[in-house]
Write a protein that holds these residues in place. Sequence first.
Motif, PDB file in Angstrom:
ATOM      1  N   LEU A 185       0.433  -1.342   0.010  1.00 19.53           N
ATOM      2  CA  LEU A 185      -0.112  -0.219  -0.125  1.00 19.53           C
ATOM      3  C   LEU A 185       0.828   1.211   0.112  1.00 19.53           C
ATOM      4  O   LEU A 185       0.150   2.250  -0.468  1.00 19.53           O
ATOM      5  CB  LEU A 185      -0.940  -0.318   1.315  1.00 19.53           C
TER       6      LEU A 185
ATOM      7  N   SER B  50       2.432   2.226  -3.476  1.00 18.00           N
ATOM      8  CA  SER B  50       0.720   2.486  -4.289  1.00 18.00           C
ATOM      9  C   SER B  50       1.390   4.041  -5.166  1.00 18.00           C
ATOM     10  O   SER B  50       1.574   4.526  -5.009  1.00 18.00           O
ATOM     11  CB  SER B  50      -0.402   2.935  -3.884  1.00 18.00           C
TER      12      SER B  50
ATOM     13  N   ASN C  79      -6.731   2.225  -4.401  1.00 16.22           N
ATOM     14  CA  ASN C  79      -8.282   1.200  -4.112  1.00 16.22           C
ATOM     15  C   ASN C  79      -7.999   0.088  -5.079  1.00 16.22           C
ATOM     16  O   ASN C  79      -8.302  -0.950  -4.880  1.00 16.22           O
ATOM     17  CB  ASN C  79      -9.023   2.184  -4.490  1.00 16.22           C
TER      18      ASN C  79
ATOM     19  N   LEU D 125      -5.356  -2.144  -2.505  1.00 19.63           N
ATOM     20  CA  LEU D 125      -6.067  -2.400  -1.592  1.00 19.63           C
ATOM     21  C   LEU D 125      -6.607  -3.608  -2.093  1.00 19.63           C
ATOM     22  O   LEU D 125      -6.846  -4.511  -1.799  1.00 19.63           O
ATOM     23  CB  LEU D 125      -6.822  -1.367  -1.090  1.00 19.63           C
TER      24      LEU D 125
ATOM     25  N   ARG E  28      -6.260  -7.813  -0.084  1.00 15.59           N
ATOM     26  CA  ARG E  28      -7.300  -8.618   0.130  1.00 15.59           C
ATOM     27  C   ARG E  28      -7.242  -9.952  -0.209  1.00 15.59           C
ATOM     28  O   ARG E  28      -7.316 -11.139   0.481  1.00 15.59           O
ATOM     29  CB  ARG E  28      -8.299  -7.988  -0.489  1.00 15.59           C
TER      30      ARG E  28
ATOM     31  N   GLN F 272      -8.733  -4.655   7.663  1.00 17.76           N
ATOM     32  CA  GLN F 272      -9.210  -3.429   7.812  1.00 17.76           C
ATOM     33  C   GLN F 272      -8.326  -2.643   8.836  1.00 17.76           C
ATOM     34  O   GLN F 272      -7.827  -1.620   8.738  1.00 17.76           O
ATOM     35  CB  GLN F 272     -10.926  -2.787   7.567  1.00 17.76           C
TER      36      GLN F 272
ATOM     37  N   LEU G 246      -2.133   3.212   5.781  1.00 18.26           N
ATOM     38  CA  LEU G 246      -3.326   3.635   4.816  1.00 18.26           C
ATOM     39  C   LEU G 246      -2.862   5.742   5.391  1.00 18.26           C
ATOM     40  O   LEU G 246      -2.872   6.304   4.985  1.00 18.26           O
ATOM     41  CB  LEU G 246      -4.887   3.498   5.037  1.00 18.26           C
TER      42      LEU G 246
END
Length: 293
Positions: A14, A17, A23, A26, A30, A40, A47
């Motif tokens: 992340l 990125s 997104n 992300l 997952r 999360q 994040l």
Amino acid sequence: MDATERIQAASNFLLQSPPGEINDVLNDVRNIISDDDLLQEGVLPALREYNLAQFMTVDVPGTEHQSIVSEAARISSSESGSEERFLDPRSKTSFVFDHLSLEASDPQTVEPSSESEPFRLALETSTLTYLSAHFHDGVASVFSTQETPNRFVIQVVANKYNPTNYWAGRWRSEYFVDLNENKVSGKILVNIHYYEQGNVQLATTHEISLALPPAVVTSSPSSSASKIIALIGDEEGKYQISLNDTYQEMGEKTFKGLRRALPMTRQKIDWDKVLGYKLGAELSSSKGVFGNS
């Protein structure tokens, strides 16, 4: 790999990125975690770090403009760090920012410093004029620092996302205007990502340090601010030219040196067939050796 290691790996992805693609990253990670609740909770610190460093922009409730979410804008946080309040000096509003949904909520009016506000406002006015002249869809915020009087922070971010043509870019610049020492210091950060049939990223950082002439500091707030932004604009213009020269050299020399030329047929090489030919040759060679033994 245990859950802690997977979370650490996801956080590292992340933080790296490219602009406008967090997104997508992300959603990809997952699959590594396979647990949305754990994901999360585990990647929220990453994040937050990413959003603050990248000058994430947010629609300010009750206004028609966006503000920058950054360390300079942060004015308070909860003990857990899950709820942070940021300042939009342009509307004199503070808000809670959700680092996962990227949304602002709970707007509250903030009374600015009567001592710093006249010059801060002058800097903001000049910065917004400069922004509209030189940046497409750019966002700027100008802050006064509570710790040091007569010290201000100018932040600018401009994003351009073009996923249809497989590229994205982000310009960030941050300047510290110190009227006590009559100087401006800061940096420009540029991130560009091209990913059509490949993956090429450019990340640059350019440091700037300017001494303010006495005439600039002793002028009226509006005149002084205009001259400071003009000096910043000159430096950014020089850096833009140097970037253009770098791109030209990379296109003519660097990438040509890295690129594999097409064969005379002008057709792309089928690497699966090449691998098959190589394996076939190795097998034939092995048979000959065993036959002689």
